[in-house]
Each structure stands twice: as structure tokens, then as C-alpha cells.
Design an enzyme around this catalytic site. Structure first.
Site, PDB file in Angstrom:
ATOM      1  N   CYS A 226      28.218  19.638  15.378  1.00  0.00           N
ATOM      2  CA  CYS A 226      28.452  20.791  16.242  1.00  0.00           C
ATOM      3  C   CYS A 226      29.365  21.770  15.515  1.00  0.00           C
ATOM      4  O   CYS A 226      30.393  21.381  14.944  1.00  0.00           O
ATOM      5  CB  CYS A 226      29.093  20.351  17.567  1.00  0.00           C
TER       6      CYS A 226
ATOM      7  N   CYS B  61      18.786   6.411  47.586  1.00  0.00           N
ATOM      8  CA  CYS B  61      20.130   5.861  47.757  1.00  0.00           C
ATOM      9  C   CYS B  61      20.937   6.636  48.795  1.00  0.00           C
ATOM     10  O   CYS B  61      21.827   6.084  49.441  1.00  0.00           O
ATOM     11  CB  CYS B  61      20.866   5.830  46.423  1.00  0.00           C
TER      12      CYS B  61
ATOM     13  N   ARG C 224      25.339  19.213  26.972  1.00  0.00           N
ATOM     14  CA  ARG C 224      26.184  19.209  28.171  1.00  0.00           C
ATOM     15  C   ARG C 224      27.023  17.936  28.262  1.00  0.00           C
ATOM     16  O   ARG C 224      26.641  16.886  27.775  1.00  0.00           O
ATOM     17  CB  ARG C 224      25.314  19.306  29.430  1.00  0.00           C
TER      18      ARG C 224
ATOM     19  N   HIS D 248      23.511   9.636  42.050  1.00  0.00           N
ATOM     20  CA  HIS D 248      23.365   8.370  42.768  1.00  0.00           C
ATOM     21  C   HIS D 248      24.449   8.258  43.832  1.00  0.00           C
ATOM     22  O   HIS D 248      25.574   8.740  43.646  1.00  0.00           O
ATOM     23  CB  HIS D 248      23.476   7.211  41.773  1.00  0.00           C
TER      24      HIS D 248
ATOM     25  N   CYS E 133      26.745  21.137  20.477  1.00  0.00           N
ATOM     26  CA  CYS E 133      26.581  19.936  21.292  1.00  0.00           C
ATOM     27  C   CYS E 133      26.081  20.280  22.686  1.00  0.00           C
ATOM     28  O   CYS E 133      26.275  21.390  23.192  1.00  0.00           O
ATOM     29  CB  CYS E 133      27.886  19.146  21.375  1.00  0.00           C
TER      30      CYS E 133
END
Length: 830
Positions: free
Chosen positions: A197, A333, A219, A790, A217
Site C-alpha cells: 500500500c 439470524c 476496507r 450477523h 489497501c
């Protein structure tokens, strides 16, 4: 006992052959979670195609008189010790290479792991007929029954059709920027390896911008891993939209991301774009995981994330009554977590589980489509302990000897299909907001509890809003019903400001690679203070001075519910209206005393603001001069792409209080059926196509009546608000005095004539008591948005915190109470 052939002949007319489109319930009992794999198997009615477990099939036979059932049993195939099934004669089980279901290379369906056995069973004597037995019977019997059996086995079950449809998660659209992408002639050439990077020297998760060749780079993930967002920041600074993930380039293609379109995309000119920077696509080899591979890895190990799920400790598996896991049906979920918590509330237990036999006896002919039946079935499945058994060892790819805590659990397929039916979001397999689902489910409970006990009353409370005109010092009081207390997060009140500033400095300078995750620590008391402090309304139209002025609005409790739900407003919008999640830690207490937040109503000597054109006393043909809407706010909303009428409504219903309030209204009402319909002010002329005598929705009427109002009052509220349920509920609480003093009802009867059947005073059925509470559950979310990530929940049972992570149910060692999203409190009884 009669000859089985004769018996079969006698019921032949009731045996149907499934046709395409028929709903065949051959995987799940309509009244329980029994399946062909369960003890006793599954009996499928050969007339209605409904499935029943061994404990419920006699009930269906006695009620309907149906006698012929197809009995299906499945036995799990023995797993071979070696991964490749060597010597078994079967091909090795392939690992998924494509983010898809029902497509070559995608995830396998579970049915392939079982051997099936089928036969016809004739009730009430349970006489069995196998395929071999049919060969000895008359041709008319043999042909009809064989066709039916073959039709059953070839038909897709309802659960399969709903949840395991052919699905391809890799379908990507061609980027609109690809064909005419401008590339800078800056002489930059990218080597075939050794990338870093350009900002932080990170050597993985690297993306090359296809416009200028900058390598940066990717996220940062929700758990602090990944990159440092430098490729994204580069796009925000330059507007260069496309980037390719280095290490995924092969002669077959590569991962290309469009920051402008915010999605993975196809780039038909990728070889040309790479060649511009000296990269020969035909000679490149893959050295990095593609984004699809990373997603597949997550799908294969869901339940083992390292955030909020207490990773790093060996959790002790639990089982028994109230400790039943729920299978993840594909991003379900959010539903699992909400329903686990709701069935710890006594009101839901007594309504649906204590009366389950009565509910089943009164169920309609198709119980799979009955709300009460399916909720009762789910509640019993969670509380009985019958399905709280350890899951069989998967046999491969387990890689650990630690107890996993996974259970057989229950798969709420019928429940999910019914609850989501017709809903644009909850009918899909996409991730959803747990708070939105909770309100959706409560709304369905309200609609289905028009008589008898209503368990949603446990959460229902009244909110008192007091607005004071600062010029006249006159006040206005309104009340509204709510089910969730939304708690703001004042980021400026963080107690670790120095630590946050240092982390931000390190990210900007990127002098030592990825910086550790630093989370803002917000005191819970600061959140409560932000909720209770007066809100300044700078453009308030005062009926006392007949002009815009400044007002203050204070919100208080008019009643305290038995169970209080608190939502931490972690999900918000940036300055560019892009949704984002606040990464915060809040010291949420185990006990609360909200007594100081109880509303007091009108104070002695306090003057009220005069009503402007009180709609409850007007006839629809009286023209009222509409209030002036803030054109600048309306224009700003329209520029964002929202319909004009929706923008006008947003400004009107937020009282000209500014763009922030209007935008929040828009985001909260985008799914309303009348979102784009013309704004009709109460008491003003009706919109085109509507009349004062237009028929009202019986469903809306019943919902308001279920809250304790009379039919006349519900009718008046709906007519005053163009038959929009949410506005009608708000309206009715703002006009309680007018409703109580109505001399003539909508039905034309006078108050005196109605005295004999006079209903209770207007008002919702709300419970009230001390505002002292104790925490008993919370739901946590992992991910950057409610649309991904989640959910898990923690519930306190017998003084022990328990983590419910889909099928995994374990004793919690370190419940992360500071990272929750929804908190559930119950009233402390003296």
C-alpha cells in the site's frame, strides 16, 4: 382387519397426484418440527399434502377423516472416515467453489446425506403398503397409488422451494464505467509481485485503481482486520471509480470493484486496462483469496466469528427446556435472535404455548397458513426441550476437538415463510434489521389478537410530548403509542477522546501498519441525558402568535410498560446520507430507574396553545388553509431523488423542523404504501379519487379497536388521516378530549342512545407501574450495516447468561453487554 387391498380401494378416490405448483409439505410437520429424520418419521396426507409427525397425525385423521398418508423416513448415511470416501464407490464430496445454491460448484443440499424409505399407511389401523405390495394389487389401485407416490417424491417440498431455490450470489453486472474509463498516462508500471500500500505499506488486501494505477489497501472489516480504507479514501478524493484486487488476476479474470456503484462488477475491457500499467493478464497467477472465496468461508463457518460471540473461551454447551437452538435458514439470524428473546416473556408463553392444544384443535384446515398456529408451534419448539439435542458430528472439516455447542435445534421455515409473506424484505433471504423485524412481528401480533389476550401489550407504552412556544410560553401536549425506546448516541460525550484522537492520527499517518481497533466509550447516562434534554425547534409554527418561532420539545413516559425494549441508535447516516454504523461501547446497566422520566401532563396555571382548525370538529368539505412548508427543505429532499409528494409529507409531518428530521421521516416511511401519494391535510379537501365516505380498511379499523378504542373513534381517526394507519394512531392520541366528548357518533347514534353499551374511555390498553427495571436479554449485531453481518442474543436464565447463536446454545462467560443493539428489560416487582 380388512384386506389392505380392499381398504386401499375404498380410499382411492381421496388419493391425489401432486401437480406442478402444489404445496407439498414433505419435510416438516405442520404442527411441530418433526421431519422424516425424526423418530417416527413424517406422515404426509395424500389428499391435502400436509405433513404431520407421529404425535399429530392421529389428530389430523380424526378431524378430517382422511385415511391415506405417505410415510417418509430418512436415515443419515454413515460418514466415511477418509475425506475422499476412498473405496466407497462414491465420488468425493466437493468443497464449494461458488457462492451459490443449486448450481454446479455451489453449496450441496442436505438431503443428499440421507437414505429415504417410503410407504403408504392407511388409518386408523395404520396398515402399511410398500411399493412391492402394490405389484400384487389391481391395476387401477397400483397405477393410481404409484403415480401419487412418484409425484410426492419428485415434487419439491415447500421448504425446499422457499429456501433452497437455485441462487447465485456471484452474478455481477457490467460496470457503467468500464467501456469509457479514462486512464492517466502517468508512466506508472506495476510489477507482477511485491506490492505494498502506497500509504501504510500493508502487503495484503491490496487494490489497484484502474485510472491512475495507485496501489492501496482495502476496507477495514468490522472486527478491525482487513485494510485501512486507503483505496476507498483515494476514490473519495479523486472520484476514480474502478479498482482491481491484486493477487486475484488470472487469465480468466479478476475481482473488480466499483466504488461509485458500491458493488463487485464485470469489466469487459480489463485486459486492456491492466496492460496500460504493464500487467499481462495472461501470465498472472492467483495469490490472494477472491471476495467470493472469503464470503464462502464465512458461510461455511457462520457461528464462529470472533466478535461478540465470546471467542477465545471454551463455552459450555447447554440443553433442555428453553435452551433450544434455531437453524440459520440463510441470513435468518435476526429472526432467530428476536424470537428467542420474545419467548422468554411470560405473555408470549401463556398466549401461545400454554394454550397450544386449544390452538391446534381450533386451527384451520391449512395450519401452515395460520399465524396463531405457527407462532404456537415455534414457541413450543423453543421451550419444550424436545429439540434441544446435540447435533450429529459433521465428520469432516471440523478441525477442532472442542465442544461446539451446536444442536439439532429447530428450523423455522414455515414460520419465516408466513411472517414474511408479501413483505418486500422479510420474504427474502437477505439480512434484515432486528429492530424492524421486531416491530413487524408485533404489528402482526396486534392484527391477530383482536380478541383475547394480546402479548404485545407487555411492550406497549405511551409517550408524552410537550412542546412549549418560547415566545408565548404556551404549551401543547400530545401522546403516542410506542414499543421501543430509541436511545441516541452522543459521540461528543466519549470518555476516551484522547485515545480516539491518537488512533485517528495513527490511521492518517499509517506509520506502523494496521492500527488496533479503538472503540468510543459512551456513558449510558449521557445517552439518557441526550434523550431527556429538550429539543429546540427553530422553525415552529405557533398557533398562539400565528408565526414561525422557536419552541422546545420534551419527551417523557406517559406510562411504563411491563417490559421495556431499548434500541441503541448505532445505525445512522453520514453527511452524504450514506448509512454507517457507530462503533461504540456503552456501559449499559443491569438495573434502571426511569421514575424521573415520567410525564406530568399540563401543569397548574400553564396555558395551552390554541388548536389550529381542530380536525375532529370539522366536516371534510370545509377548506383549511394549509401551513406553509419550508421550500428549501422540500427542494433538498427532491434533489436526493425522493418523490415530491413524499418530500412535502416529510416536511409537514416533522413540523418544518429541518432537513435532518425530514430525512429521518423519509427513511422511516419509504415502505409505506402511500409514500408517494399526494399530501392530504386533515380537514382539507380530499385528494383526487378519494371522498369523505370512501370505504375504510377493515384491517386498519380492527387494529385500532384492538388497542382499546371504539369503532366510531377508529373510523373518525382514519377518515381524518386519509385511511393511513400509522397517522391515524398518532392522530387519535392527539385528540382524546375531542373523541371523548363527541355528541354524535359516526354511526348516527347519539351518546344517550349508546349509553347502554358505552365502551371504556378512549385510550390504548397500556399497563403501567413503577419505572424500575432489570436487564434480562440483549441482541448484538456484527457488521457494518443492518443489511449484512450477523446477530446473536444473550438471555439471562436462572441467574446465568446464555448465548444463543443460531444452533449454538452455551453458557456465557463474558456477555458483551456494552456492545448490544437491542436491550430488553423487565419491571422489578417490589
Amino acid at each position: 382387519m380388512a384386506d389392505v387391498g380392499e381398504v386401499l380401494m375404498s380410499v382411492l378416490s381421496t388419493i391425489r397426484v401432486p401437480r406442478p405448483g402444489d404445496r407439498v409439505h414433505k419435510d416438516e410437520c405442520a404442527l411441530s418440527f418433526s421431519s422424516p429424520e425424526s423418530e417416527g418419521g413424517l406422515y404426509v396426507c395424500m389428499n391435502s399434502f400436509l405433513g404431520f409427525g407421529s404425535q399429530h397425525v392421529d389428530r389430523h385423521h380424526a378431524r378430517t377423516g382422511q385415511r391415506a398418508y405417505l410415510h417418509i423416513t430418512r436415515t443419515r448415511k454413515a460418514q466415511k472416515e477418509d475425506d475422499n470416501n476412498s473405496g466407497s464407490g462414491d465420488p468425493p464430496k466437493k468443497k464449494p467453489t461458488r457462492l451459490a445454491i443449486g448450481i454446479e460448484g455451489g453449496f450441496d443440499v442436505e438431503q443428499e446425506q440421507y437414505e429415504e424409505d417410503i410407504k403408504v399407511v392407511i388409518f386408523p389401523d395404520r396398515q402399511e403398503v410398500t411399493s412391492e405390495d402394490l405389484n400384487t394389487m389391481p391395476d387401477v389401485v397400483k397405477e393410481r397409488v404409484s403415480l401419487s407416490m412418484a409425484g410426492f417424491m419428485s415434487a419439491d417440498s415447500v421448504s425446499h422451494a422457499l429456501l433452497v431455490q437455485q441462487w447465485d450470489g456471484e452474478v455481477r453486472q457490467e460496470s457503467r464505467h468500464a467501456l469509457d474509463l479514462k486512464q492517466l498516462d502517468n508512466g506508472l508500471k506495476i510489477p507482477p509481485s511485491g506490492w505494498r500500500c502506497e500509504v501504510c505499506d500493508l502487503q495484503e488486501n491490496l487494490w489497484m485503481n484502474l485510472t491512475d494505477g495507485k496501489v492501496m489497501c482495502g476496507r477495514r472489516y468490522f472486527d478491525g482486520t482487513g485494510g485501512n480504507n486507503h483505496a476507498l479514501l483515494h476514490f473519495q478524493q479523486t472520484g476514480h471509480p474502478l479498482a482491481v484486487k491484486l493477487g486475484t488476476i488470472t487469465p480468466d479474470g479478476a475481482d473488480v470493484y466499483s466504488y461509485d456503484e458500491d458493488d463487485m462488477v464485470l469489466n469487459p475491457k480489463l485486459p486492456e486496462h491492466l496492460s496500460h500499467f504493464g500487467i499481462d493478464m495472461m501470465t498472472m497467477q492467483k495469490t490472494e483469496h477472491t471476495m467470493t472465496e472469503l464470503e464462502i468461508a464465512v458461510n461455511q463457518r457462520v457461528g464462529e466469528w470472533e466478535v461478540i460471540q465470546e471467542s477465545g473461551t471454551t463455552l459450555r454447551p447447554l440443553s433442555g427446556s428453553g435452551l433450544t437452538g434455531m437453524k440459520n435458514l440463510g441470513n435468518s439470524c435476526y429472526l432467530n435472535s428476536v424470537m428467542q428473546v420474545l419467548f422468554t416473556v411470560p405473555d408470549f408463553q401463556s398466549k401461545y404455548v400454554s394454550n397450544i392444544e386449544k390452538i391446534f384443535d381450533e386451527a384451520p384446515n391449512d395450519p401452515t397458513q395460520d399465524f396463531k398456529t405457527q407462532v404456537a408451534k415455534l414457541g413450543y419448539g423453543l421451550l419444550s426441550g424436545e429439540y434441544s439435542k446435540p447435533a450429529p458430528d459433521p465428520g469432516e472439516d471440523n478441525g477442532t476437538a472442542e465442544p461446539r455447542g451446536d444442536q439439532v435445534g429447530i428450523a423455522p421455515r414455515m414460520f419465516k415463510a408466513l411472517i414474511g409473506k408479501g413483505h418486500p424484505e422479510f420474504s427474502t433471504n437477505r439480512q434484515q434489521d432486528a429492530q424492524e423485524f421486531l416491530l413487524h412481528f408485533i404489528n402482526m401480533v396486534e392484527r391477530n389478537c383482536r380478541s383475547g389476550a394480546n402479548p404485545s401489550e407487555a411492550f406497549r407504552f405511551l409517550v408524552e410530548e410537550r412542546i412549549v412556544c418560547q415566545q408565548s410560553q404556551k404549551a401543547k401536549y400530545t401522546q403516542r403509542v410506542d414499543y421501543i425506546l430509541q436511545l441516541p448516541v452522543p459521540m461528543d460525550q466519549a470518555t476516551n477522546t484522547d485515545e480516539l484522537q491518537e488512533a485517528e492520527r495513527r490511521r492518517e499517518e499509517a506509520d506502523s501498519g494496521p492500527a488496533p481497533t479503538v472503540r468510543a466509550k459512551i456513558p449510558f447516562t449521557a445517552c439518557m441525558a441526550a434523550l431527556s434534554e429538550p429539543e429546540v425547534l427553530s422553525d415552529f409554527w405557533s398557533s398562539a402568535v400565528q408565526a414561525k418561532t422557536t419552541a422546545t420539545k420534551t419527551t417523557r413516559f406517559a406510562s411504563f410498560p411491563d417490559h421495556l425494549v431499548i434500541q441503541i441508535k448505532k445505525f445512522t447516516f453520514g453527511l452524504d446520507w450514506v448509512p454507517k454504523k457507530l462503533d461504540v461501547s456503552i456501559d449499559v446497566p443491569d438495573t434502571l430507574d426511569l421514575g424521573d422520566l415520567r410525564g406530568t401532563g399540563q401543569q397548574p396555571g400553564e396555558e395551552l396553545l390554541p388548536e389550529v382548525a381542530p380536525t375532529s370538529l370539522m366536516t371534510p368539505d370545509v377548506e383549511v388553509k394549509a401551513p406553509v412548508l419550508d421550500d428549501s427543505t422540500v427542494s433538498q429532499l427532491c434533489e436526493m431523488g425522493f418523490p415530491l409528494e413524499a418530500c412535502r409529507k416529510a416536511v409537514y409531518y416533522t413540523g418544518n423542523t429541518g432537513i435532518d428530521a425530514a430525512m429521518n421521516w423519509v427513511m422511516g416511511h419509504m415502505d409505506d404504501p402511500d409514500f408517494s401519494a399526494p399530501l392530504v391535510l386533515p380537514g382539507c379537501s380530499s385528494a383526487p379519487g378519494t371522498t369523505p365516505t370512501e370505504s375504510l380498511s377493515e384491517e386498519h379499523l380492527a387494529t385500532i379497536i384492538s388497542m382499546g378504542f371504539s369503532r366510531d373513534q377508529a373510523t373518525k381517526a382514519l377518515r381524518a388521516t386519509s385511511n393511513v394507519l400509522e397517522r391515524a394512531v398518532d392522530w387519535i392520541f392527539s385528540h382524546l378530549d375531542d373523541l371523548e366528548s363527541m355528541e354524535v357518533s359516526e354511526g348516527g347514534r347519539s351518546a344517550a342512545e349508546s349509553e347502554g353499551i358505552r365502551e371504556p374511555p378512549p385510550g390504548p390498553r397500556v399497563r403501567d407501574g413503577p419505572g424500575k427495571y432489570e436487564l434480562f436479554a440483549f441482541i448484538s449485531h456484527m457488521g457494518t450495516s443492518t443489511m449484512c453481518g450477523h446477530y446473536v442474543c444473550h438471555i439471562k436464565k436462572d441467574h446465568q447468561w446464555v448465548i444463543f447463536n443460531d444452533q449454538k446454545v452455551c453458557a456465557s462467560e463474558k456477555p458483551p453487554k456494552d456492545l448490544g443493539y437491542l436491550y430488553f428489560y423487565r419491571r422489578v416487582t417490589e
